[in-house]
Design an enzyme around this catalytic site. Structure first.
Site, PDB file in Angstrom:
ATOM      1  N   GLU A  36       0.832  -1.214   0.000  1.00 22.62           N
ATOM      2  CA  GLU A  36       0.000   0.000   0.000  1.00 22.62           C
ATOM      3  C   GLU A  36       0.864   1.261   0.000  1.00 22.62           C
ATOM      4  OE1 GLU A  36      -2.999   0.424  -0.627  1.00 22.62           O
ATOM      5  OE2 GLU A  36      -3.883  -1.546  -0.367  1.00 22.62           O
ATOM      6  N   TYR A 119      -6.336   6.152   4.840  1.00 21.67           N
ATOM      7  CA  TYR A 119      -6.484   5.181   3.753  1.00 21.67           C
ATOM      8  C   TYR A 119      -5.679   3.905   4.046  1.00 21.67           C
ATOM      9  CZ  TYR A 119      -5.630   2.676  -0.498  1.00 21.67           C
ATOM     10  OH  TYR A 119      -5.497   1.655  -1.395  1.00 21.67           O
ATOM     11  N   ASP A 137      -9.353   6.287  -1.144  1.00 20.98           N
ATOM     12  CA  ASP A 137      -8.309   7.055  -1.829  1.00 20.98           C
ATOM     13  C   ASP A 137      -8.934   7.712  -3.062  1.00 20.98           C
ATOM     14  OD1 ASP A 137      -8.694   4.978  -3.583  1.00 20.98           O
ATOM     15  OD2 ASP A 137      -6.572   4.491  -3.820  1.00 20.98           O
TER      16      ASP A 137
END
Ligand code: SF4
Length: 353
Positions: A36, A119, A137
């Site tokens: 991520e 996020y 996001d």
């Protein structure tokens, strides 16, 4: 519309169409976290190889916490936004000290770690731990704006807050990770950011308000960004005896702690260039112009001109913090940001590397 109606078709579509990605093959909190962070600001295709290399070098959080900074920056070289990996290491050290080397599972605890925002905390907690937290996001903001035909400005923080709250109310508690990933996947492969959405391929077309109203392509609404500041720079490739001068950037600010070629602000004429090189304690012998290049950061653009300068000799000491290395050493051991890629490529070519 009731957002909960998208869950079933989206999950069914995702089960059939999820791309095979290295971080999905073996899901652990650490792997989700690394992927991520890498995926922020970087395309999936570009991230794959970096992810595999990073995992091979630093397979556990303990390895990341203990990694030497030079090696860490080298592993990240080319991905840009280096504060991401520096924050990851800070967080890894906290995880070692406070959580016995295991990432905490709650959204709130994750959010306290450096570099983990709402996020990423939502992604890790939902995908790795099955906690029902949304992960909103830019992709998800776009997809949900289109599905709900929302004209709210997605650059406004309150839009994100509202969308997160809306998704919190519907996220399935039995499969939150797949739900979040299915929204991200739809945004990446069907309801795409550039070009028109591929509504004919979309599993939620029958429910999509943006499609029904014929306005999907005009969404999301996003206020224009402030223009970036343009900084003209002259990049100096100072050479002597098959060695080139590099220096470490300051510990704070843009590209902090990375290696760079010395540079000057603006585009000085030859006389000013000679004077500037002499100020570094070097005597220029020969100068030749190199290629122009441009690099875009979040708030600044560098518009660069290159200059190769052969100097008379390498002084034993210098006041400009220059380190002289061979081009091969530079490529092997020094993390040089991608802003300088055209000049690194030039060195590669010139030295057959
Ligand atoms: Fe996006 Fe079109 Fe699907 Fe609506 S129908 S979510 S606009 S791809």
């Amino acid at each position: 519309m009731n957002l909960s109606s998208i869950i079933k078709p989206l999950l069914a579509w995702f089960a059939e169409n999820a791309r095979v990605l290295p971080w999905r093959e073996q899901v652990t909190p650490y792997r989700v976290w690394v992927s991520e962070i890498m995926l922020q600001q970087t395309r999936v295709e570009a991230v794959k190889a970096y992810f595999l290399r990073f995992m091979e070098a630093l397979p556990e959080i303990a390895d990341l916490a203990a990694c030497d900074e030079e090696q860490l920056l080298k592993l990240w070289e080319g991905l840009g936004y280096y504060s991401r990996v520096k924050n990851m290491q800070k967080a890894a050290r906290i995880v070692m000290a406070k959580y016995a080397g295991q990432l905490p599972r709650t959204y709130e605890q994750l959010l306290e770690l450096p570099g983990i925002g709402p996020y990423t905390a939502g992604s890790i907690s939902s995908i790795a731990f099955g906690e029902p937290n949304p992960a909103v996001d830019g992709n998800v903001l776009r997809v949900i704006s289109r599905i709900t035909a929302s004209r709210a400005d997605i650059s406004a923080p309150k839009t994100k807050v509202k969308m997160t709250a809306d998704l919190s109310g519907v996220i399935p508690h039995d499969n939150p990770g797949a739900f979040n990933q299915s929204l991200m996947e739809l945004g990446a492969t069907v309801c795409k950011p550039n070009g028109p959405p591929e509504c004919m391929q979309c599993p939620v077309k029958p429910l999509c308000q943006g499609y029904a109203q014929g306005i999907a392509q005009t969404l999301p609404v996003k206020s224009p960004k402030k223009a970036r500041k343009v900084e003209p720079r002259t990049i100096l490739l100072l050479m002597r005896d098959e060695k080139i001068a590099v220096r470490k950037r300051p510990a704070t600010g843009i590209l902090a702690g990375l290696w760079e070629f010395p540079s000057l602000e603006g585009y000085p004429d030859d006389a000013d260039l000679v004077a500037a090189v002499r100020q570094m304690g070097l005597e220029p012998l020969h100068m030749a112009g190199l290629m122009d290049a441009k690099h875009i950061f979040t708030h600044v653009e560098w518009h660069m001109k290159g200059m190769r300068i052969t100097v008379e000799d390498i002084p034993a000491q210098n006041d400009a913090d220059l380190v002289w290395v061979s081009p091969a050493q530079l490529l092997e051991s020094y993390a040089v940001p991608s802003a300088f890629r055209p000049y690194v490529s030039y060195l590669r070519e010139q030295h057959g590397l």
